[in-house]
Design a protein around this motif. Sequence first.
Motif, PDB file in Angstrom:
ATOM      1  N   GLU A  19       0.862  -1.189   0.000  1.00  0.00           N
ATOM      2  CA  GLU A  19       0.000   0.000   0.000  1.00  0.00           C
ATOM      3  C   GLU A  19       0.892   1.230   0.000  1.00  0.00           C
ATOM      4  O   GLU A  19       1.948   1.238   0.629  1.00  0.00           O
ATOM      5  CB  GLU A  19      -0.854   0.045   1.278  1.00  0.00           C
ATOM      6  CG  GLU A  19      -1.951  -0.979   1.301  1.00  0.00           C
ATOM      7  CD  GLU A  19      -2.853  -0.805   2.510  1.00  0.00           C
ATOM      8  OE1 GLU A  19      -3.259   0.335   2.785  1.00  0.00           O
ATOM      9  OE2 GLU A  19      -3.138  -1.820   3.170  1.00  0.00           O
ATOM     10  N   SER A  20       0.474   2.265  -0.674  1.00  0.00           N
ATOM     11  CA  SER A  20       1.238   3.500  -0.627  1.00  0.00           C
ATOM     12  C   SER A  20       1.093   4.110   0.763  1.00  0.00           C
ATOM     13  O   SER A  20      -0.013   4.348   1.240  1.00  0.00           O
ATOM     14  CB  SER A  20       0.727   4.486  -1.678  1.00  0.00           C
ATOM     15  OG  SER A  20       1.214   5.771  -1.383  1.00  0.00           O
ATOM     16  N   VAL A  23      -0.805   7.432   0.349  1.00  0.00           N
ATOM     17  CA  VAL A  23      -2.260   7.325   0.210  1.00  0.00           C
ATOM     18  C   VAL A  23      -2.892   6.900   1.530  1.00  0.00           C
ATOM     19  O   VAL A  23      -3.979   7.344   1.892  1.00  0.00           O
ATOM     20  CB  VAL A  23      -2.608   6.338  -0.928  1.00  0.00           C
ATOM     21  CG1 VAL A  23      -4.100   6.043  -0.969  1.00  0.00           C
ATOM     22  CG2 VAL A  23      -2.154   6.899  -2.268  1.00  0.00           C
ATOM     23  N   ASN A  27      -5.929   8.774   3.090  1.00  0.00           N
ATOM     24  CA  ASN A  27      -7.225   8.159   3.361  1.00  0.00           C
ATOM     25  C   ASN A  27      -7.620   8.370   4.826  1.00  0.00           C
ATOM     26  O   ASN A  27      -8.786   8.569   5.147  1.00  0.00           O
ATOM     27  CB  ASN A  27      -7.188   6.660   3.030  1.00  0.00           C
ATOM     28  CG  ASN A  27      -7.192   6.415   1.521  1.00  0.00           C
ATOM     29  OD1 ASN A  27      -7.500   7.311   0.729  1.00  0.00           O
ATOM     30  ND2 ASN A  27      -6.835   5.211   1.113  1.00  0.00           N
ATOM     31  N   ARG A  30      -8.495  12.342   4.931  1.00  0.00           N
ATOM     32  CA  ARG A  30      -9.332  13.026   3.950  1.00  0.00           C
ATOM     33  C   ARG A  30     -10.756  13.226   4.444  1.00  0.00           C
ATOM     34  O   ARG A  30     -11.421  14.183   4.071  1.00  0.00           O
ATOM     35  CB  ARG A  30      -9.322  12.247   2.636  1.00  0.00           C
ATOM     36  CG  ARG A  30     -10.053  12.955   1.539  1.00  0.00           C
ATOM     37  CD  ARG A  30      -9.539  12.600   0.146  1.00  0.00           C
ATOM     38  NE  ARG A  30      -8.924  11.276   0.055  1.00  0.00           N
ATOM     39  CZ  ARG A  30      -8.243  10.856  -1.012  1.00  0.00           C
ATOM     40  NH1 ARG A  30      -8.096  11.641  -2.052  1.00  0.00           N
ATOM     41  NH2 ARG A  30      -7.716   9.661  -1.039  1.00  0.00           N
ATOM     42  N   GLN A  31     -11.227  12.304   5.258  1.00  0.00           N
ATOM     43  CA  GLN A  31     -12.619  12.448   5.676  1.00  0.00           C
ATOM     44  C   GLN A  31     -12.790  13.321   6.920  1.00  0.00           C
ATOM     45  O   GLN A  31     -13.903  13.614   7.331  1.00  0.00           O
ATOM     46  CB  GLN A  31     -13.255  11.061   5.849  1.00  0.00           C
ATOM     47  CG  GLN A  31     -13.619  10.473   4.481  1.00  0.00           C
ATOM     48  CD  GLN A  31     -13.949   8.996   4.545  1.00  0.00           C
ATOM     49  OE1 GLN A  31     -13.306   8.230   5.254  1.00  0.00           O
ATOM     50  NE2 GLN A  31     -14.973   8.596   3.811  1.00  0.00           N
ATOM     51  N   GLY A  41       2.075  15.336  -3.398  1.00  0.00           N
ATOM     52  CA  GLY A  41       2.907  16.255  -4.168  1.00  0.00           C
ATOM     53  C   GLY A  41       2.058  17.153  -5.016  1.00  0.00           C
ATOM     54  O   GLY A  41       2.162  17.147  -6.235  1.00  0.00           O
ATOM     55  N   GLU A  42       1.235  17.952  -4.360  1.00  0.00           N
ATOM     56  CA  GLU A  42       0.442  18.916  -5.132  1.00  0.00           C
ATOM     57  C   GLU A  42       0.208  20.175  -4.309  1.00  0.00           C
ATOM     58  O   GLU A  42       0.240  20.148  -3.092  1.00  0.00           O
ATOM     59  CB  GLU A  42      -0.883  18.314  -5.621  1.00  0.00           C
ATOM     60  CG  GLU A  42      -1.945  18.136  -4.583  1.00  0.00           C
ATOM     61  CD  GLU A  42      -3.238  17.528  -5.157  1.00  0.00           C
ATOM     62  OE1 GLU A  42      -3.391  17.423  -6.389  1.00  0.00           O
ATOM     63  OE2 GLU A  42      -4.087  17.148  -4.339  1.00  0.00           O
ATOM     64  N   GLY A  43      -0.017  21.251  -5.004  1.00  0.00           N
ATOM     65  CA  GLY A  43      -0.194  22.536  -4.364  1.00  0.00           C
ATOM     66  C   GLY A  43      -1.641  22.870  -4.112  1.00  0.00           C
ATOM     67  O   GLY A  43      -2.522  22.033  -4.218  1.00  0.00           O
ATOM     68  N   ASP A  44      -1.868  24.133  -3.755  1.00  0.00           N
ATOM     69  CA  ASP A  44      -3.216  24.593  -3.421  1.00  0.00           C
ATOM     70  C   ASP A  44      -3.935  25.194  -4.624  1.00  0.00           C
ATOM     71  O   ASP A  44      -5.139  25.413  -4.568  1.00  0.00           O
ATOM     72  CB  ASP A  44      -3.141  25.637  -2.308  1.00  0.00           C
ATOM     73  CG  ASP A  44      -2.248  26.826  -2.678  1.00  0.00           C
ATOM     74  OD1 ASP A  44      -1.233  26.607  -3.365  1.00  0.00           O
ATOM     75  OD2 ASP A  44      -2.557  27.956  -2.287  1.00  0.00           O
ATOM     76  N   GLY A 247      -4.425  16.349 -10.942  1.00  0.00           N
ATOM     77  CA  GLY A 247      -5.582  15.472 -11.072  1.00  0.00           C
ATOM     78  C   GLY A 247      -5.880  15.039 -12.499  1.00  0.00           C
ATOM     79  O   GLY A 247      -6.726  14.179 -12.720  1.00  0.00           O
TER      80      GLY A 247
ATOM     81  N   THR B  64      -9.480  19.611 -10.036  1.00  0.00           N
ATOM     82  CA  THR B  64      -8.286  19.274 -10.811  1.00  0.00           C
ATOM     83  C   THR B  64      -7.182  18.709  -9.918  1.00  0.00           C
ATOM     84  O   THR B  64      -6.012  18.713 -10.291  1.00  0.00           O
ATOM     85  CB  THR B  64      -7.761  20.525 -11.552  1.00  0.00           C
ATOM     86  OG1 THR B  64      -7.471  21.548 -10.584  1.00  0.00           O
ATOM     87  CG2 THR B  64      -8.785  21.046 -12.542  1.00  0.00           C
ATOM     88  N   PHE B  65      -7.582  18.217  -8.747  1.00  0.00           N
ATOM     89  CA  PHE B  65      -6.595  17.688  -7.809  1.00  0.00           C
ATOM     90  C   PHE B  65      -6.617  16.160  -7.780  1.00  0.00           C
ATOM     91  O   PHE B  65      -7.541  15.535  -8.291  1.00  0.00           O
ATOM     92  CB  PHE B  65      -6.864  18.250  -6.406  1.00  0.00           C
ATOM     93  CG  PHE B  65      -6.674  19.746  -6.325  1.00  0.00           C
ATOM     94  CD1 PHE B  65      -5.413  20.285  -6.110  1.00  0.00           C
ATOM     95  CD2 PHE B  65      -7.744  20.615  -6.491  1.00  0.00           C
ATOM     96  CE1 PHE B  65      -5.223  21.660  -6.042  1.00  0.00           C
ATOM     97  CE2 PHE B  65      -7.567  21.994  -6.427  1.00  0.00           C
ATOM     98  CZ  PHE B  65      -6.303  22.517  -6.199  1.00  0.00           C
ATOM     99  N   ASN B 265      -3.863  -0.776  -5.290  1.00  0.00           N
ATOM    100  CA  ASN B 265      -2.407  -0.673  -5.440  1.00  0.00           C
ATOM    101  C   ASN B 265      -1.996  -0.703  -6.908  1.00  0.00           C
ATOM    102  O   ASN B 265      -1.110   0.043  -7.332  1.00  0.00           O
ATOM    103  CB  ASN B 265      -1.712  -1.810  -4.686  1.00  0.00           C
ATOM    104  CG  ASN B 265      -1.879  -1.698  -3.180  1.00  0.00           C
ATOM    105  OD1 ASN B 265      -2.237  -0.642  -2.668  1.00  0.00           O
ATOM    106  ND2 ASN B 265      -1.660  -2.787  -2.471  1.00  0.00           N
ATOM    107  N   TYR B 269       0.012   2.267  -8.875  1.00  0.00           N
ATOM    108  CA  TYR B 269       1.343   2.090  -9.463  1.00  0.00           C
ATOM    109  C   TYR B 269       1.320   1.952 -10.988  1.00  0.00           C
ATOM    110  O   TYR B 269       2.264   1.472 -11.581  1.00  0.00           O
ATOM    111  CB  TYR B 269       2.045   0.899  -8.802  1.00  0.00           C
ATOM    112  CG  TYR B 269       2.178   1.076  -7.303  1.00  0.00           C
ATOM    113  CD1 TYR B 269       2.734   2.235  -6.770  1.00  0.00           C
ATOM    114  CD2 TYR B 269       1.704   0.112  -6.416  1.00  0.00           C
ATOM    115  CE1 TYR B 269       2.833   2.427  -5.403  1.00  0.00           C
ATOM    116  CE2 TYR B 269       1.795   0.290  -5.036  1.00  0.00           C
ATOM    117  CZ  TYR B 269       2.361   1.455  -4.537  1.00  0.00           C
ATOM    118  OH  TYR B 269       2.445   1.633  -3.173  1.00  0.00           O
TER     119      TYR B 269
END
Lengths: 391, 391
Positions: A19-20, A23, A27, A30-31, A41-44, A247, B64-65, B265, B269
């Motif tokens: 599993e990552s 992630v 997970n 996120r809720q 690795g993403e911005g706002d 995304g 877009t994320f 997974n 990947y």
Amino acid sequence: MPSPDLLGALRSPAREAPESGIVDIMNYGRQRGGVMPLWAGEGDLPTPSFIIDAAAQALAAGETFYTWQRGIPELREALAQYHTRHFGRVFTADEFFVTGSGMQSIQIALAMTAEAGSEVIIPTPAWPNAAAATGIAGARPVEVPLQFGNDGWTLDIERIAAAITDRTRVLVMVSPSNPTGWTATQDELRELLALARAHRLWIVADEIYSRFWYGEGARAPSFFDVMAPDDRILFVNTFSKNWAMTGWRMGWIAANPSLGQVVENLIQYSTSGVAQFMQRAGVVALKQGEDFVATQVARARQSRDIACDILGRTGRCRFAIPKGAFYLFFSVDGENDMPALARRLVDEAQAGLAPGTAFGAGGEHFMRLCFARDPKQIEEACTRIAKVLEM
Amino acid sequence: MPSPDLLGALRSPAREAPESGIVDIMNYGRQRGGVMPLWAGEGDLPTPSFIIDAAAQALAAGETFYTWQRGIPELREALAQYHTRHFGRVFTADEFFVTGSGMQSIQIALAMTAEAGSEVIIPTPAWPNAAAATGIAGARPVEVPLQFGNDGWTLDIERIAAAITDRTRVLVMVSPSNPTGWTATQDELRELLALARAHRLWIVADEIYSRFWYGEGARAPSFFDVMAPDDRILFVNTFSKNWAMTGWRMGWIAANPSLGQVVENLIQYSTSGVAQFMQRAGVVALKQGEDFVATQVARARQSRDIACDILGRTGRCRFAIPKGAFYLFFSVDGENDMPALARRLVDEAQAGLAPGTAFGAGGEHFMRLCFARDPKQIEEACTRIAKVLEM
């Protein structure tokens, strides 16, 4: 329960894919509401509207049919022009292949090079997906840890050389590095290339953070600076970072044109190409996106300085100031269970960070914080993190 | 020229992956003007605007994320509802996984089941991509040709049984079949399942043409009708055909929920998920797309009848009237070089058909014509083809 039997009947490299760890914490968090997401690795920033408009217009124009497996000619030409602007020689469209993400570029590059039972050398700490994809392909990832000392992260090329066996086929080089920010110098790239040539290895060159570079010049040193056309190098890249398109799932491969039909076949037999309306957005990003890239890099630099300052002042955080990419990778004195710390920071600091355990050998005692955001947000989040760490 | 050396240094299953014989003729014809494109598995209708609007709205809203690797909860729930409506039991969201195309669903299903060196049985003629993906995975596709006789295409299950060895792991069943239109009866599905159970094989069930069915009821017989929850079946599917979304690259896998983490997974990947704004379009397609599916199926039925009539009257074309899917697969008396005939039909009839050589054993002497189009267009194209064949 039928489950154990079904799982047991799977091909083992698939069943055993990890599993990552990134992630996993996403997970977890996120809720919950109000968590500042610094884990991925993403911005706002959402994708800029001039890029979105290009996709929406293509959609409205009915560009919803199958298209070229290598990518539409306009996008491959735009990739050539982009590289010509930034990478010091004239590139041509036949060197570029559009993929369904940087990740898919890596998967295809490994399918081209890493036989079942072969070995793939990956300097760590590293974004875990290349190693996991290697395992799924039936090959073995061989981790070679960088050193972390008073001079920051350093790569000992002798250790890479020592890890090469007669089963080694590939060296995955990520520079600037996610998560450490380490970036190879031109001399180091030359040495790595010489090593690869001597052992007839392929290099999978992941330079997706090339533009997020805080040293001299507008980009980090690149294998393009030191290679010959017939070197065994496959470049994997993505639209995700430069143009805030995480995304979208769109990337590219740069390779010698003689490999074109093989790359096309591997695209055909994995996802069969990328939506044409998305590719239209890619064209606009490459042609009109330089101001946006500059803005993002300037923000990242400012946010980097803020994060280093606030976490540095806790007295508990140790890190190398990143030279490239947009992560602060730091250890915390006295903290050893980083997944537990990641959950604690979600719960108590409303800050989502990725535990270093997700990044392989040498990362176990670190946390990764993505600072590709509004400096104010980074200041807020780091202040909350510092408060928890100082308790 | 560095080319031979670089190609020679590639992993052999990648280097040896065949070019798609379908893409080959498309590339031949695409740059000519005015060719009626009946070569690929797609129709003439762009994606309906209510589906496009959902994507455009999500884009404009900044979706877009990065998102859930298994697919957004709303889409997985919509898939469950869609299956509950059509496949005779209550389905739940945890049985569904969103992928970056039906092709990616197949790639993932094979990664889950087909070890390097194992064998994968594929009844032919068949869309070539499953066999090619098997080869790239390092496994061996074993073709078992259907028979073509006065009773049309028939599957001899004894021949499948005879092809099973101790290396066989997977049976790929495409029903309704692309390219032949052959469709398994419920009894045949039951027999195939019994065979798979007896030999502990996985079935990769490709039922993407289920709704394009010209027999009794609103869909073709399905493995869902005959299976138990713990059977080793992975369903691969796509949004491409039902909702005219070929160019989007979005599909799904249906599988026992106990396999969920492994599927996640493998998504992570390979392409790391599907654009959220595309998934919004998928939700709308599933929930509001039934009228559109009905329209498409009615047109395809009418076009099928026209194509069968016109080509039948040439006196040179032999075929089984397809029971499902949207292809006419026909041989032409006296014509043996089908790639040459395909090019001739491009040049002389302005009609793009795929040569049967692209579809494996048993298809060599056939041509595939996609009739998922406006009946008037099919009438025109078939009239032009008939004229060339009657010369």
